[in-house]
Design a protein around this motif. Structure first.
Motif, short mmCIF file in Angstrom:
data_model
loop_
_atom_site.label_atom_id
_atom_site.label_comp_id
_atom_site.label_asym_id
_atom_site.label_seq_id
_atom_site.Cartn_x
_atom_site.Cartn_y
_atom_site.Cartn_z
N THR A 76 -6.49 -10.74 -7.40
CA THR A 76 -6.09 -9.92 -6.26
C THR A 76 -4.59 -9.66 -6.26
O THR A 76 -4.14 -8.52 -6.11
N GLU A 77 -3.82 -10.71 -6.46
CA GLU A 77 -2.37 -10.54 -6.52
C GLU A 77 -1.96 -9.69 -7.72
O GLU A 77 -1.05 -8.85 -7.62
N GLU A 80 -2.49 -5.99 -7.11
CA GLU A 80 -1.46 -5.46 -6.22
C GLU A 80 -0.16 -5.20 -6.98
O GLU A 80 0.49 -4.16 -6.79
N TRP A 81 0.21 -6.14 -7.83
CA TRP A 81 1.43 -5.97 -8.63
C TRP A 81 1.29 -4.80 -9.60
O TRP A 81 2.19 -3.97 -9.74
N ASN A 83 -0.71 -2.26 -9.35
CA ASN A 83 -0.71 -1.02 -8.59
C ASN A 83 0.71 -0.54 -8.31
O ASN A 83 1.01 0.66 -8.40
N GLY A 84 1.60 -1.48 -8.00
CA GLY A 84 3.00 -1.11 -7.78
C GLY A 84 3.65 -0.54 -9.03
O GLY A 84 4.40 0.44 -8.96
N ALA A 108 -6.77 -0.92 -9.70
CA ALA A 108 -5.35 -0.64 -9.48
C ALA A 108 -5.00 0.77 -9.91
O ALA A 108 -4.21 1.47 -9.26
N ASP A 111 -6.60 3.42 -7.40
CA ASP A 111 -5.92 3.35 -6.12
C ASP A 111 -4.52 3.96 -6.20
O ASP A 111 -4.02 4.53 -5.22
N ASN A 136 -14.23 -9.99 -6.62
CA ASN A 136 -13.22 -9.27 -7.39
C ASN A 136 -13.45 -9.49 -8.87
O ASN A 136 -12.58 -9.94 -9.60
#
Length: 275
Positions: A76-77, A80-81, A83-84, A108, A111, A136
């Protein structure tokens, strides 16, 4: 670096940014997707720079390789990273090309680029809501993507296995399944996409394991390498993002070689369509 990428241009001048995402935490059978990005780069080395079909040189297509985003055990983390990182690429007006890594990373990518449709080459439906208690997982990726607000429809090409619940979900209006037989019979992916933007994800296990054995969950009865290449070429011009996933080190390089060729097919075709 992926062969043919440019070291002499800055990212804000790039057309395409290759980025590796070696996530390998939910693999349910044969591990090794952590080696996928670098293995794809390695086995793309012998390819010629020139493509006769498009009359393009890969080294002239504005491609840079940003290297790998180091993975850790919290998916999950990590997503998110990642995706950034992908969002930053898009802000620089470049198209992200992801090298996996397990299929989970595709969340990722989709999104970040927010396409209208999701086009996936995959042996598996990946429409489970959970797998082995993990929401996930690589086996749940298409389920999660179906929940993204911008996604109107999902196309799964090469699918040939799934649970009874997944097949029932796949009968919904927002999902189209194209079996290997349907693809051979002449399914037209370009017409299906129409004028909509797409994200293309290639799970290499869509290809028959006789051709691509280096993958985590091989499934006999798949599409041919040429089917995969023609499908990527047909879908490429509408794409706003691309990935290739589930390549492992469990063969003599056949799978990574095909993956590298599909990356190049995508970039050649996409670049030719916009120039």
């Amino acid at each position: 670096m992926f062969p043919g990428t440019r070291e002499s241009i800055d990212r804000d001048a790039a057309e395409y940014v290759i980025i590796g995402a070696p996530l390998d935490v939910s693999t349910s059978f044969l591990p090794g997707t952590r080696f996928g990005p670098d293995r794809i780069r390695q086995f793309a080395r012998p390819f010629d720079d020139y493509d006769r079909r498009t009359d393009l040189h890969f080294s002239a297509c504005g491609v840079i390789d940003q290297g790998n985003v180091r993975a850790w055990d919290d998916a999950t983390e990590y997503l998110e990273w990642l995706n950034g990182e992908l969002t930053a690429i898009i802000r620089d007006d470049a198209l992200p090309v992801l090298l996996g890594g397990e299929h989970t990373i595709t969340r990722a990518g989709v999104d970040a680029v927010m396409p209208d449709v999701f086009v996936c080459l995959d042996a598996h439906l990946d429409l489970r809501q959970t797998y082995d208690g993990n929401t996930n997982s690589h086996a749940t990726v298409t389920h999660h993507i179906s929940k993204i607000d911008t996604i109107e429809e999902i196309l799964i090409i090469g699918a040939r296995t799934g649970t009874e619940t997944e097949w029932e979900r796949a009968t919904a209006a927002d999902v189209t399944i194209v079996s290997p037989t349907d693809l051979t019979a002449g399914f037209d992916v370009t017409t299906w996409i129409g004028d909509r933007s797409s994200y293309i994800s290639v799970d290499i296990d869509a290809v028959d394991p006789g051709f691509a054995p280096g993958t985590g969950t091989p499934e006999p009865g798949g599409i041919t390498p040429q089917d995969a290449r023609e499908t990527v070429r047909a879908a490429a011009s509408s794409a706003v993002g691309f990935d290739i996933v589930e390549v492992t080190d469990r063969d003599d390089g056949q799978t990574a070689s095909l993956a590298g060729k599909l990356v190049r097919d995508f970039i050649y075709t996409h670049y030719a369509a916009k120039t």
